[in-house]
Enzyme design. Structure first.
Site, PDB file in Angstrom:
ATOM      1  N   GLU A 181      -0.347  -1.688  -5.950  1.00 43.72           N
ATOM      2  CA  GLU A 181      -1.689  -1.261  -5.557  1.00 43.72           C
ATOM      3  C   GLU A 181      -1.948   0.181  -6.005  1.00 43.72           C
ATOM      4  OE1 GLU A 181      -2.678  -2.213  -1.506  1.00 43.72           O
ATOM      5  OE2 GLU A 181      -1.259  -3.867  -1.468  1.00 43.72           O
ATOM      6  N   TYR A 182      -2.500   0.385  -7.246  1.00 46.64           N
ATOM      7  CA  TYR A 182      -2.999  -0.622  -8.184  1.00 46.64           C
ATOM      8  C   TYR A 182      -2.681  -0.163  -9.586  1.00 46.64           C
ATOM      9  CZ  TYR A 182      -5.671  -2.069  -4.102  1.00 46.64           C
ATOM     10  OH  TYR A 182      -6.011  -2.455  -2.852  1.00 46.64           O
ATOM     11  N   TRP A 226       0.823  -1.210   0.000  1.00 48.54           N
ATOM     12  CA  TRP A 226       0.000   0.000   0.000  1.00 48.54           C
ATOM     13  C   TRP A 226       0.861   1.266   0.000  1.00 48.54           C
ATOM     14  CZ3 TRP A 226      -4.798   1.215  -1.049  1.00 48.54           C
ATOM     15  CH2 TRP A 226      -5.322   2.433  -0.606  1.00 48.54           C
ATOM     16  N   THR A 227       1.922   1.271   0.794  1.00 46.19           N
ATOM     17  CA  THR A 227       2.718   2.493   0.974  1.00 46.19           C
ATOM     18  C   THR A 227       3.691   2.733  -0.162  1.00 46.19           C
ATOM     19  OG1 THR A 227       2.561   2.190   3.378  1.00 46.19           O
ATOM     20  CG2 THR A 227       4.260   3.687   2.568  1.00 46.19           C
ATOM     21  N   TRP A 233      -2.180 -12.637   5.332  1.00 49.47           N
ATOM     22  CA  TRP A 233      -1.526 -11.446   5.873  1.00 49.47           C
ATOM     23  C   TRP A 233      -1.931 -11.345   7.330  1.00 49.47           C
ATOM     24  CZ3 TRP A 233       1.992  -7.884   4.383  1.00 49.47           C
ATOM     25  CH2 TRP A 233       2.138  -6.768   5.220  1.00 49.47           C
ATOM     26  N   TYR A 286      -9.625  -9.624   1.064  1.00 55.33           N
ATOM     27  CA  TYR A 286      -9.884  -9.066   2.386  1.00 55.33           C
ATOM     28  C   TYR A 286      -9.868  -7.546   2.255  1.00 55.33           C
ATOM     29  CZ  TYR A 286      -4.821  -9.757   1.912  1.00 55.33           C
ATOM     30  OH  TYR A 286      -3.533  -9.812   1.420  1.00 55.33           O
ATOM     31  N   ASP A 287     -10.172  -6.837   3.333  1.00 58.65           N
ATOM     32  CA  ASP A 287     -10.214  -5.371   3.328  1.00 58.65           C
ATOM     33  C   ASP A 287     -11.258  -4.816   2.366  1.00 58.65           C
ATOM     34  OD1 ASP A 287      -8.250  -5.302   5.215  1.00 58.65           O
ATOM     35  OD2 ASP A 287      -6.632  -4.732   3.864  1.00 58.65           O
TER      36      ASP A 287
END
Length: 538
Positions: free
Chosen positions: A312-313, A268-269, A518, A380-381
């Protein structure tokens, strides 16, 4: 928050001259000796799943085996499990790993994925321990001299044999070694999880200026581990070539030789650099070269078996928005495979947005699949307390349900959409979260309630580890294959050993290649969730 090899050791190259063939033998032959049978599973037009079964109908137990076969022109092995392999042109040589012992009347097998162009052809020219593959052939415990030079190779395995069956992959978070979590590589061993994992993704490497770089150098290669923190009980010294997590993972692999470790880049980061890396063929090639050199650094050259890309993404928005175009992702995967070749794993963690016109539709995941060993589908998420007022909803629904906030936000929709784009089921891993997401200020137990904000968490609002939730807020029901819990005005959703078993049963029914999670720090000290995954995967 995204959660997520095959680099063959020189050891196996040293014994490549000892070849072992496999021949298809009628199951009812009943002949003596040893045999090997090839069978083909699924075929998706550009690739297939194959298996060799080695049967011992001799009078003596088999303690090891080597299999050699020739792939037809325009065919190649892309990944292989339950064995270690080397290639020379079209000739593939496979040696046993954990499954060398074959008792009288028993069988073992290894499987592989292959890619091809044109018309499928079965492997040919199979040999078993250098002799005939047909039942009644040479007993594999007999030594056959084929050259004037004898090579003796000794392999020491100190850990238990690896788990059989499908892929069970877990993410190790680089930052988990800091005091807040204090989860060391050693804990993978002491929890009993190492023997149940097949692969570990090390998260995360960074993508900076279109190049692969180490994420945080201190935990990765600099942190001096004490004897108590070390896998083998030996403390780091100031003058050793590499310390930190990398060194501990090398020690873990020495103890559990079946485990494959991949370096996962992005997340993500750190996904913002992928657009630059994929901006042109030259940029993609330079990116792939930088990744290869990083993994092959002499200080840890024995560590990594492959690379995982967690973008992402592509051509969509995550922490930042990417506008590199529909083909950029496929082009980057092609460049990586070209550089890493067939003896490394190349995998990717990808979106699980199954909505019409959503993130799966934004990039050419179907076209890229030919270059990848598998996809880690991040199922997930889907929902969480970033929608502070709710509605409350499970963050990892397996299926849709009446009242789901967003159509297509469930694992079944994502897997179905990827398969409709001709991604083979065997190249898809189902994602499991070892954590829950929750709200507070909730007045109803059933999903769909309103909230006042994210529930408090140990490390971050709205999120909590399974190991905490199982006693802090035990599950009170299930929805769409996922557990949920209502306690003290808080509403949480998370997976339990029971829902994991159910999800993986579904994944097996779909023919998926396995599952991943995760991440390791969310599990209990005795690896409760990893055990549930391993048992369900078979």
């Amino acid at each position: 928050m995204s959660k997520f090899r095959w680099h063959l050791a020189a050891l196996f190259a040293a014994v490549a001259a000892m070849v072992l063939g496999i021949v298809v033998v009628p199951a009812a032959s009943g002949a003596g000796g040893v045999s090997a049978t090839f069978s083909k599973g699924s075929d998706w037009g550009t690739g297939f799943e194959g298996k060799y079964t080695i049967t011992n109908n001799s009078t003596t137990a088999l303690t090891s085996w080597t299999v050699e076969f020739t792939m037809p022109a325009n065919h190649r092995v892309t990944s292989l499990w339950d064995g270690s392999y080397t290639t020379s042109g079209q000739v593939v040589t496979v040696k046993n790993t954990w499954n060398g012992n074959v008792g009288v009347g028993q069988s073992v097998s290894f499987g592989f994925n292959g890619a091809y162009t044109g018309t499928f052809g079965a492997p040919t020219n199979c040999k078993l321990n250098g002799g005939s593959c047909e039942a009644g052939g040479t007993n594999p415990t007999t030594t056959t001299t084929t050259t004037t030079t004898t090579t003796t190779t000794t392999t020491t395995t100190t850990g238990p044999p690896p788990p059989p069956g499908k892929i069970n992959l877990g993410y190790f978070a680089e930052w988990g070694v800091y005091p807040a979590r204090n989860y060391q590589v050693k804990n993978i061993d002491t929890s009993g999880s190492a023997s149940k994992l097949t692969h570990i993704n090390y998260a995360f490497g960074n993508v900076s200026n279109g190049q692969c770089t180490i994420g945080e150098a201190f935990p990765a290669i600099e942190k001096a581990m004490t004897a108590a923190e070390s896998v083998d009980g030996v403390a780091d010294t100031w003058d050793q070539p590499v310390r930190g997590n990398f060194n501990q993972l090398m020690k873990l692999k020495k103890k559990y030789p079946h485990i494959k470790v991949l370096y996962s880049f992005g997340g993500w980061t750190w996904s913002g650099g992928f657009g630059q890396a994929a901006s042109s063929p030259a940029a993609a090639a330079a990116f792939a070269e930088s990744c290869y050199k990083l993994l092959e650094d002499p200080r840890w050259a024995s560590l990594f078996d492959g690379i995982d890309i967690d973008w992402e993404y592509p051509n969509a928005c995550g922490l930042s928005c990417d506008t590199s175009g529909f083909s950029a992702y496929k082009n980057l995967m092609q460049a990586l495979r070209a550089r890493f070749g067939s003896n490394y794993l190349v995998t990717s963690a990808i979106t699980a947005d199954g909505s019409n016109g959503g993130k799966i539709d934004a990039a050419d995941y179907g076209g890229a699949a030919q270059y990848l060993d598998w996809y880690n589908v991040m199922t997930y998420d889907y929902f969480g307390a970033w929608a502070a007022q709710g509605p409350t909803a499970p963050h990892s629904p397996l299926t849709s349900y009446n009242g789901i906030p967003t159509a297509g936000f469930n694992a079944e929709a994502a897997i179905s959409k990827l398969r409709s784009k001709s991604v083979p089921a065997s190249k898809l891993l189902l994602g499991i979260g070892f954590y829950g997401r929750g709200w507070q200020g909730v007045t109803q137990a059933a999903p769909g309630g309103t909230a006042t904000g994210p529930a408090p968490g140990t490390h971050e609002q709205g999120i909590e580890d399974y190991k905490v939730l199982k006693t802090k807020c035990p599950a009170t029901g299930t929805i769409a294959g996922t557990a949920y819990a209502f306690c003290n005005g808080q509403w949480w959703s998370y997976d339990t050993p029971q829902t994991i078993a159910s999800k993986i049963s579904w994944a097996r029914g779909q023919g998926l290649g396995g599952a991943f999670f995760w991440e390791l720090t969310g599990d209990t000290a005795n690896g409760e969730l990893i055990t549930a995954m391993r048992n369900a995967l078979g």
